[in-house]
Design an enzyme around this catalytic site. Structure first.
Site, PDB file in Angstrom:
ATOM      1  N   HIS A 100      33.244   3.560 -37.820  1.00 27.71           N
ATOM      2  CA  HIS A 100      32.240   4.619 -37.972  1.00 27.71           C
ATOM      3  C   HIS A 100      31.935   5.232 -36.605  1.00 27.71           C
ATOM      4  O   HIS A 100      31.890   4.521 -35.595  1.00 27.71           O
ATOM      5  CB  HIS A 100      30.966   4.050 -38.603  1.00 27.71           C
ATOM      6  CG  HIS A 100      30.021   5.114 -39.038  1.00 27.71           C
ATOM      7  ND1 HIS A 100      29.198   5.763 -38.146  1.00 27.71           N
ATOM      8  CD2 HIS A 100      29.800   5.688 -40.250  1.00 27.71           C
ATOM      9  CE1 HIS A 100      28.494   6.676 -38.804  1.00 27.71           C
ATOM     10  NE2 HIS A 100      28.842   6.645 -40.081  1.00 27.71           N
ATOM     11  N   GLU A 155      34.727  12.179 -41.435  1.00 26.14           N
ATOM     12  CA  GLU A 155      33.337  12.475 -41.112  1.00 26.14           C
ATOM     13  C   GLU A 155      33.258  13.270 -39.812  1.00 26.14           C
ATOM     14  O   GLU A 155      33.311  12.690 -38.718  1.00 26.14           O
ATOM     15  CB  GLU A 155      32.550  11.173 -40.945  1.00 26.14           C
ATOM     16  CG  GLU A 155      32.534  10.315 -42.193  1.00 26.14           C
ATOM     17  CD  GLU A 155      31.294   9.437 -42.240  1.00 26.14           C
ATOM     18  OE1 GLU A 155      30.518   9.587 -43.187  1.00 26.14           O
ATOM     19  OE2 GLU A 155      31.092   8.632 -41.320  1.00 26.14           O
TER      20      GLU A 155
HETATM   21  P1  PGA Z   1      24.614  11.229 -43.297  1.00 27.08           P
HETATM   22  O1  PGA Z   1      25.562  10.069 -42.722  1.00 27.08           O
HETATM   23  O2  PGA Z   1      24.870  11.310 -44.777  1.00 27.08           O
HETATM   24  O3  PGA Z   1      23.221  10.776 -42.975  1.00 27.08           O
HETATM   25  O4  PGA Z   1      25.002  12.492 -42.603  1.00 27.08           O
HETATM   26  C1  PGA Z   1      26.881   9.931 -43.147  1.00 27.08           C
HETATM   27  C2  PGA Z   1      27.555   8.801 -42.421  1.00 27.08           C
HETATM   28  O5  PGA Z   1      27.336   8.646 -41.209  1.00 27.08           O
HETATM   29  O6  PGA Z   1      28.295   8.008 -43.024  1.00 27.08           O
END
Ligand code: PGA
Length: 229
Positions: A100, A155
């Protein structure tokens, strides 16, 4: 109908009482307003201190969820103070979030560590949910993940926690580029997903679900996200 993964990443939020409350409200909400989960797999990733209790409560309440850890030790059992290893996670969860961007950014997880984490996740027969923000990150990990069972989440950094999601078209383009590299792997989108925008992503052909941070902290909003996906 394509299979969708809807994943809640609670990050560093909630204590044991709040976890219990979330699971009760989620289970009650689903029982009151049930909907089909035929093509949907729902996964929740709480902090390590909550996993055991979430697992225990899930045994009683039977919410339609599986559990994930938010990270994993790159080592096995042994003298690694503070680490939680694959054998320990395997008792409580089926999935592990790896790479992540918050781990890369705040905990200096570089490619070498992420490779070790992927390897150890497979070793303990857990499924990695590998987060990437660029194509380069996938290309560099290709030989570690090719022909393995995993989930990839695209992401983009600007979209995480900002309330400004990427466009579905961009997410889809990234999804298809990732699929060109590691063929049959499901690719999810993550970054400011809500019940209002979730289906703009899940309806895209190369997107197979969403990774949800902030909006997953509220059980009823998360149910709405699953329903609308
Ligand atoms: P968010 O986070 O939905 O708060 O933007 C997503 C993530 O970091 O997995």
């Amino acid at each position: 109908m394509k299979k969708l993964f809807i994943i809640a990443n609670w990050k560093s939020n909630k204590n044991i009482r709040e976890t219990e409350e979330w699971l009760h409200n989620f289970s009650d909400g689903f029982k009151r307003n049930p909907f089909s989960l035929d093509n949907k797999e729902v996964i929740v990733a709480p902090s390590f201190t909550l996993l055991e209790h979430a697992n225990y409560c899930s045994g009683n309440l039977k919410p339609p969820i599986k559990l994930a850890a938010q990270t994993i030790s790159p080592f096995g059992e042994g003298a690694f103070t503070g680490e939680v290893n694959g054998k320990q996670i395997k008792e409580l969860a089926d999935y592990v979030i790896v790479g992540h961007s918050e781990r890369r950014r705040y905990f200096h997880e570089d490619e070498e560590i992420i490779k070790k984490k992927i390897e150890i996740t497979f070793k303990y027969k857990l499924t990695p949910i590998l987060c990437v923000s660029s194509i380069e990150q996938i290309i560099n990990l290709k030989s570690y993940i090719l022909n393995r069972e995993l989930i990839v989440a695209y992401e983009p950094l600007f979209a995480i926690g900002s309330g400004r999601a990427d466009t579905p078209q961009n997410a889809n383009d990234m999804g298809s580029k990732i699929k060109e590299i590691i063929d049959s792997t499901p690719v999810l989108y993550g970054g400011s997903v809500t019940s209002d925008n979730v289906n703009t992503f899940t309806q895209m052909p190369s997107i197979s679900g969403v990774l949800v941070g902030k909006a997953s902290l509220d059980p009823l909003e998360f149910l709405e996200i699953i329903k609308n996906a």
